[in-house]
Design a protein around this motif. Structure first.
Motif: not given
Length: 211
Positions: A70-72, A125-132
């Motif tokens: 959420r913070v990200d 962290m930096k937003g939505v990542d496909a590998d996250a």
């Protein structure tokens, strides 16, 4: 046998002797280290209270993982708006997270002069990542590996990463026994602002403008 051959064999014999001495010293050091790293507990050694605590740790780490996500998202939205603003010098940013897993206050090895960190995790962290890692994904591996109902519940990424991944001496994986020793997690979230100042013009410029 020629003199040079004899000299070479004598030199080789001396080197073998030195290597044997070094190996013996390493063996003695390894034996001394064994006392500092006792054997891990078998599944039968975990009491119901221990398993309850591990299940609770997994739940707390799942809560922390959701919080960080959420913070990200919130920070990324703010920072990307600044990057898109032509009047803002910011041209990029990074979000770094440090999680420090600390001993319980009643642990026999607690030291008032130490940070009392069992292990540390550094991640970006930096937003939505496909590998996250997905928040709803079960990261258990090797069915039957865990004691009691810990083997029947989904494991969040932070819990799996804690016991399964080692990143060097400062960020080792923890055994389940050591996971029981965790009392607190110190969370440090840092946002790095990135901008480029042009010396000749005195203006803020994006990196691509310099190529």
């Amino acid at each position: 046998m020629k003199p040079k051959q004899r000299e070479a064999l004598v030199d080789l014999q001396e080197r073998i002797g030195e290597a044997a001495d070094a190996l013996e010293r390493l063996r003695r050091k390894a034996n001394r280290l064994k006392s500092l790293f006792p054997l891990q507990r078998a599944d039968d050694d975990f009491s119901p209270a221990d398993i309850d605590r591990l299940v609770r740790l997994n739940a707390r780490l799942g809560f922390l993982q959701t919080y960080l996500h959420r913070v990200d998202q919130e920070v990324c939205a703010q920072m990307r708006a600044r990057v898109a603003d032509p009047d803002d010098p910011l041209d990029d940013f990074e979000i770094d997270v440090t999680l420090s897993f600390m001993l319980r206050e009643d642990d026999p090895e607690i030291d008032d002069d130490s940070d009392n960190f069992l292990t540390v995790r550094h991640t970006s962290m930096k937003g939505v990542d496909a590998d996250a890692p997905r928040l709803d994904e079960d990261f258990r591996e090797l069915p039957g590996r865990f004691p009691g109902r810990l083997n029947a519940i989904p494991h969040c990424w932070l819990f799996h990463d804690l016991y399964d991944h080692s990143y060097g001496l400062s960020q080792p994986a923890l055994s389940l026994s050591d996971c029981l020793r965790i009392g607190r997690i110190w969370v440090d979230i840092g946002v790095r602002h990135q901008a480029t100042l042009d010396i000749d013009s005195g203006e803020w410029r994006p990196p691509e403008a310099l190529s």
